[in-house]
Each structure stands twice: as C-alpha cells, then as structure tokens.
Design a protein around this motif. Structure first.
Motif, PDB file in Angstrom:
ATOM      1  N   HIS A   1      -0.820   6.880  -4.152  1.00  0.00           N
ATOM      2  CA  HIS A   1      -1.478   7.746  -5.127  1.00  0.00           C
ATOM      3  C   HIS A   1      -2.721   7.101  -5.720  1.00  0.00           C
ATOM      4  CE1 HIS A   1       1.078   4.971  -7.263  1.00  0.00           C
ATOM      5  NE2 HIS A   1       0.538   5.313  -8.435  1.00  0.00           N
ATOM      6  N   GLU A   2      -2.919   5.811  -5.475  1.00  0.00           N
ATOM      7  CA  GLU A   2      -4.066   5.100  -6.009  1.00  0.00           C
ATOM      8  C   GLU A   2      -5.255   5.160  -5.039  1.00  0.00           C
ATOM      9  OE1 GLU A   2      -2.945   1.130  -7.008  1.00  0.00           O
ATOM     10  OE2 GLU A   2      -1.226   1.748  -8.224  1.00  0.00           O
ATOM     11  N   PRO A   3      -6.476   5.006  -5.550  1.00  0.00           N
ATOM     12  CA  PRO A   3      -7.673   5.019  -4.676  1.00  0.00           C
ATOM     13  C   PRO A   3      -7.841   3.690  -3.951  1.00  0.00           C
ATOM     14  CG  PRO A   3      -8.339   4.698  -6.946  1.00  0.00           C
ATOM     15  CD  PRO A   3      -6.850   4.944  -6.978  1.00  0.00           C
ATOM     16  N   LEU A   4      -6.981   3.430  -2.992  1.00  0.00           N
ATOM     17  CA  LEU A   4      -7.005   2.158  -2.273  1.00  0.00           C
ATOM     18  C   LEU A   4      -8.268   2.036  -1.431  1.00  0.00           C
ATOM     19  CD1 LEU A   4      -3.269   2.080  -1.120  1.00  0.00           C
ATOM     20  CD2 LEU A   4      -4.311   0.752  -2.967  1.00  0.00           C
ATOM     21  N   THR A   5      -8.855   0.860  -1.450  1.00  0.00           N
ATOM     22  CA  THR A   5     -10.067   0.587  -0.676  1.00  0.00           C
ATOM     23  C   THR A   5      -9.809  -0.560   0.285  1.00  0.00           C
ATOM     24  OG1 THR A   5     -10.896  -1.020  -2.280  1.00  0.00           O
ATOM     25  CG2 THR A   5     -11.496   1.304  -2.629  1.00  0.00           C
ATOM     26  N   LEU A   6     -10.711  -0.726   1.238  1.00  0.00           N
ATOM     27  CA  LEU A   6     -10.608  -1.868   2.151  1.00  0.00           C
ATOM     28  C   LEU A   6     -10.639  -3.176   1.375  1.00  0.00           C
ATOM     29  CD1 LEU A   6     -12.916  -0.864   5.144  1.00  0.00           C
ATOM     30  CD2 LEU A   6     -10.435  -1.138   5.172  1.00  0.00           C
ATOM     31  N   ALA A   7     -11.464  -3.221   0.343  1.00  0.00           N
ATOM     32  CA  ALA A   7     -11.555  -4.441  -0.457  1.00  0.00           C
ATOM     33  C   ALA A   7     -10.236  -4.740  -1.157  1.00  0.00           C
ATOM     34  CB  ALA A   7     -12.686  -4.305  -1.480  1.00  0.00           C
ATOM     35  N   ALA A   8      -9.567  -3.690  -1.660  1.00  0.00           N
ATOM     36  CA  ALA A   8      -8.291  -3.891  -2.337  1.00  0.00           C
ATOM     37  C   ALA A   8      -7.218  -4.371  -1.355  1.00  0.00           C
ATOM     38  CB  ALA A   8      -7.851  -2.598  -3.014  1.00  0.00           C
TER      39      ALA A   8
ATOM     40  N   ALA B   1       0.818  -1.204   0.000  1.00  0.00           N
ATOM     41  CA  ALA B   1       0.000   0.000   0.000  1.00  0.00           C
ATOM     42  C   ALA B   1       0.856   1.259   0.000  1.00  0.00           C
ATOM     43  CB  ALA B   1      -0.935  -0.006   1.212  1.00  0.00           C
ATOM     44  N   GLN B   2       1.980   1.237   0.712  1.00  0.00           N
ATOM     45  CA  GLN B   2       2.846   2.410   0.766  1.00  0.00           C
ATOM     46  C   GLN B   2       3.402   2.775  -0.601  1.00  0.00           C
ATOM     47  OE1 GLN B   2       5.537   1.108   3.937  1.00  0.00           O
ATOM     48  NE2 GLN B   2       4.807   2.798   5.205  1.00  0.00           N
ATOM     49  N   GLN B   3       3.540   1.818  -1.469  1.00  0.00           N
ATOM     50  CA  GLN B   3       4.024   2.094  -2.828  1.00  0.00           C
ATOM     51  C   GLN B   3       2.894   2.544  -3.753  1.00  0.00           C
ATOM     52  OE1 GLN B   3       7.234   2.078  -3.663  1.00  0.00           O
ATOM     53  NE2 GLN B   3       7.742   1.520  -1.555  1.00  0.00           N
ATOM     54  N   ARG B   4       1.668   2.558  -3.262  1.00  0.00           N
ATOM     55  CA  ARG B   4       0.507   2.898  -4.091  1.00  0.00           C
ATOM     56  C   ARG B   4      -0.382   3.940  -3.416  1.00  0.00           C
ATOM     57  NH1 ARG B   4       2.296  -1.998  -4.729  1.00  0.00           N
ATOM     58  NH2 ARG B   4       2.272  -2.990  -6.795  1.00  0.00           N
TER      59      ARG B   4
ATOM     60  N   LEU C   1      -3.864   4.283   6.568  1.00  0.00           N
ATOM     61  CA  LEU C   1      -3.639   4.768   5.211  1.00  0.00           C
ATOM     62  C   LEU C   1      -3.627   6.292   5.179  1.00  0.00           C
ATOM     63  CD1 LEU C   1      -3.279   3.715   2.322  1.00  0.00           C
ATOM     64  CD2 LEU C   1      -5.764   3.806   2.064  1.00  0.00           C
ATOM     65  N   LEU C   2      -4.524   6.916   5.918  1.00  0.00           N
ATOM     66  CA  LEU C   2      -4.554   8.377   5.976  1.00  0.00           C
ATOM     67  C   LEU C   2      -3.274   8.920   6.586  1.00  0.00           C
ATOM     68  CD1 LEU C   2      -5.999  11.070   5.660  1.00  0.00           C
ATOM     69  CD2 LEU C   2      -7.129  10.655   7.863  1.00  0.00           C
ATOM     70  N   SER C   3      -2.790   8.284   7.665  1.00  0.00           N
ATOM     71  CA  SER C   3      -1.544   8.726   8.297  1.00  0.00           C
ATOM     72  C   SER C   3      -0.371   8.606   7.336  1.00  0.00           C
ATOM     73  CB  SER C   3      -1.272   7.904   9.564  1.00  0.00           C
ATOM     74  OG  SER C   3      -2.254   8.139  10.539  1.00  0.00           O
ATOM     75  N   GLN C   4      -0.316   7.506   6.583  1.00  0.00           N
ATOM     76  CA  GLN C   4       0.761   7.316   5.613  1.00  0.00           C
ATOM     77  C   GLN C   4       0.712   8.381   4.535  1.00  0.00           C
ATOM     78  OE1 GLN C   4       3.268   4.877   5.894  1.00  0.00           O
ATOM     79  NE2 GLN C   4       2.294   4.770   7.895  1.00  0.00           N
TER      80      GLN C   4
END
Length: 330
Positions: free
Chosen positions: A227-234, A222-225, A262-265
């Motif tokens: 910029h993407e719209p990451l979701t709980l499902a993803a 997730a840290q490498q992404r 994710l928000l903190s990151q």
C-alpha cells in the motif's frame, strides 16, 4: 469455470517417452487445489496402452489407465515428451474428440507437438519448450508460435518447458477458482505464485543465493508494504545495495525487474481482496498500492482482461460467506 457442485475432471495424457517432471506437475498443482473445503479437481493419468510407459531419464513409469479417460474429462493435458515424431493415431483421434465435445485442452513443454499433429493448434497461437519453438513453427506453419511462458488461445493452452508447466497449471486454477485458491496452492506446494504468460520462457528461475545476497527478505518486506509508494531506491536501501545491483540481482533471482515484480504482487493482492472482501473498489486500489480505482482498473484489464467489478462478480464467492484474507497489509 467448473460448477461448484462438481469436481473438475482432469485427464493427464502420457505420450511416451514421457518426461517424469512434467508428468508430476498436474498432480502437484491440481491435486493441492481446494474449493469450499473440498478437492477442486480429480486428476487421472492415462496413456494409449496401460502399463509401463517409456520415460526419459532413469525412472520407470507405470500408467494404469487407457484413453477412455479422455472421453469423460473436462480438461485434457498432454505432458511433455520426446514424442516429436508422429504420435499414435488413437491419441490424435481421442484428442480431437475431446476438443469437439468442448473439453479444455492443454499441453506442457513439447506436448504442443502432439496437439499440433491433432490439428488443434491450426490458426492458433501456441508455445513450447523454447529450444523446439523453431521446429514447431517450421513443421506446423499454421501455428503462430510465440516465445512465452504459456499461451491461452480460446480453449487451447500451451506452455513452455519444465517449470513453465507449473505456471500454466496455476493459471488454470486461477481462471477456474480465482487468485486466492491459486495462491493457496502455490503456498502449499512451496512454489512461486503464477507468473504472467507473457514473460520470456528462458529467464532464470527464482533461486536463493548461497552467498547471502538473496533478496528474499526484501521481497517479503515489500509484500507487507504494497500500500506504500515503494520505489527502486527504497527497495535498494532495504537490501543494502545500489539500484543497479538491485536490478541485476532481482532479474537473476525472480526472473523479472523489481518494478514488474511489484506490479504483479499488487495485482495478485488486489485480486484476493476483490475475491475475499466486499470492500469498495477505491479501498481495494488503495490497499494494493494502485492509488486510484482507475489505475487498478487499467492494470487489471491489462493482466486479466476484466474490470474490478466484473472480476468480483465472477470470483467473489468467499466474500459472500464473509471470509477475509489473512496476512499482508492492514
């Protein structure tokens, strides 16, 4: 914020019986911080009577410096201890003198009891080891006791117990020198980046599961992404678990929910970009996954109390010499 031309002097006050873990935290965190290629802090441990100091546990502690160190310190940190009884009057007088001349004053764990005895917490919000929070509020009714990892109330800062002291010290580094320096300290010391002070102090600390269920790989993915719209499902799909299991394991390992993590990151990555590049705020917001500058502004104000432009104006020293952050997203 310390002058870049001067080393910020930190006096760590050992009030017996000292907790050796707390005593080591400032040395580890501040001793690892560098600014412009030079040590950012000078850390000195002191006590009332130099020499052997009573400590909890089986370790022996010898402190060579006396209270005179406090007179020239820019920051004074009282470490956690069992000293919830009356502290030495010389300690209290030295703390008051340091505060009166403008030094930043902090405590780790039950060191808050010493600050309270000195009157430095009167009318302020503060925290301490959560087991002793009730006792602090009962004994010192003028103190607004909060249950948080750490509390900053003007020039006085307090932390909850044990590892929360690391969060407080990283927060001070970040306040003094910005997110890039604080994150470099965290990486060098192999500790997690500072958590927000508002998190509950009794949440489980991050651990790696022994049965192969750790979400470390998913967090790294997730840290490498960001910029993407990451979701709980993803996130759950990458981890190979259900969303319900993801939430449960994330809370156990990281001490927070997946979306809050994710928000903190994203906030941390945006701060590094603001510090270390001259990219427009719109682009920083996009790279950090906020989508719009307004969204970044709202979250940065909530977490840091500064707009992106104000934050960059204060911390973007590295951007003026052309350094760019490494790793993460393009």
């Amino acid at each position: 914020m310390p002058s870049p031309a001067l080393t910020h002097r930190i006096a760590v006050l050992a009030v017996p019986p000292v907790t050796t873990f707390d005593l080591s935290i400032p040395d580890i965190v501040f001793g690892s911080a560098e600014s412009a290629g030079k040590p950012a802090y000078e850390v000195t441990v002191c006590t009332t009577e130099p020499g052997p100091v009573a400590a909890t546990g089986s370790l022996q502690v010898v402190v060579p410096h006396g209270l005179d160190v406090l007179a020239r310190a820019d920051t004074v940190i009282v470490t956690g201890s069992g000293a919830r009884a009356e502290a030495d009057s010389r300690v209290l007088a030295a703390l008051r003198a340091a505060a009166d001349r403008g030094a930043r004053v902090a405590s780790l764990c039950t060191g808050a009891f010493v600050l309270a005895q000195a009157g430095l917490l009167d009318g302020r919000s503060a925290t301490t080891y959560w087991v002793q929070a009730g006792a602090l509020g009962h004994r010192f009714p003028a103190v607004r006791v909060e249950r948080a990892l750490f509390v900053e109330d003007g020039p006085v800062l307090t932390s909850a117990g044990l590892t929360a002291g690391i969060d407080l010290c990283l927060h001070m580094v970040r306040s003094d020198h910005g997110a890039a320096v604080a994150n470099a300290v965290a990486r060098l010391a192999v500790i997690s980046a500072a958590r927000d002070g508002g998190q509950a102090p009794y949440l489980p600390a991050p651990v790696s599961a022994a049965d192969g269920t750790s979400l470390a790989a998913t967090r790294a993915w997730a840290q490498q992404r960001l910029h993407e719209p990451l979701t709980l499902a993803a996130l759950a799909a990458h981890a190979g678990v259900s969303v319900r299991t993801l939430n449960r394991r994330f809370l156990a390992e990281a001490g927070t929910t997946p979306l809050q993590w994710l928000l903190s990151q994203r906030v941390e990555w945006a701060r590094e970009l603001l510090e270390t590049t001259d990219q427009p705020v719109d682009l920083v917001a996009d790279r950090a996954g906020f989508g719009t500058a307004d969204s970044l502004r709202r979250h940065l104000l909530q977490r840091v109390g500064m707009t992106p432009r104000a934050y960059r104006a204060r911390f973007a020293l590295s951007a003026r010499v052309g350094r760019r952050p490494a790793g993460r997203t393009p």
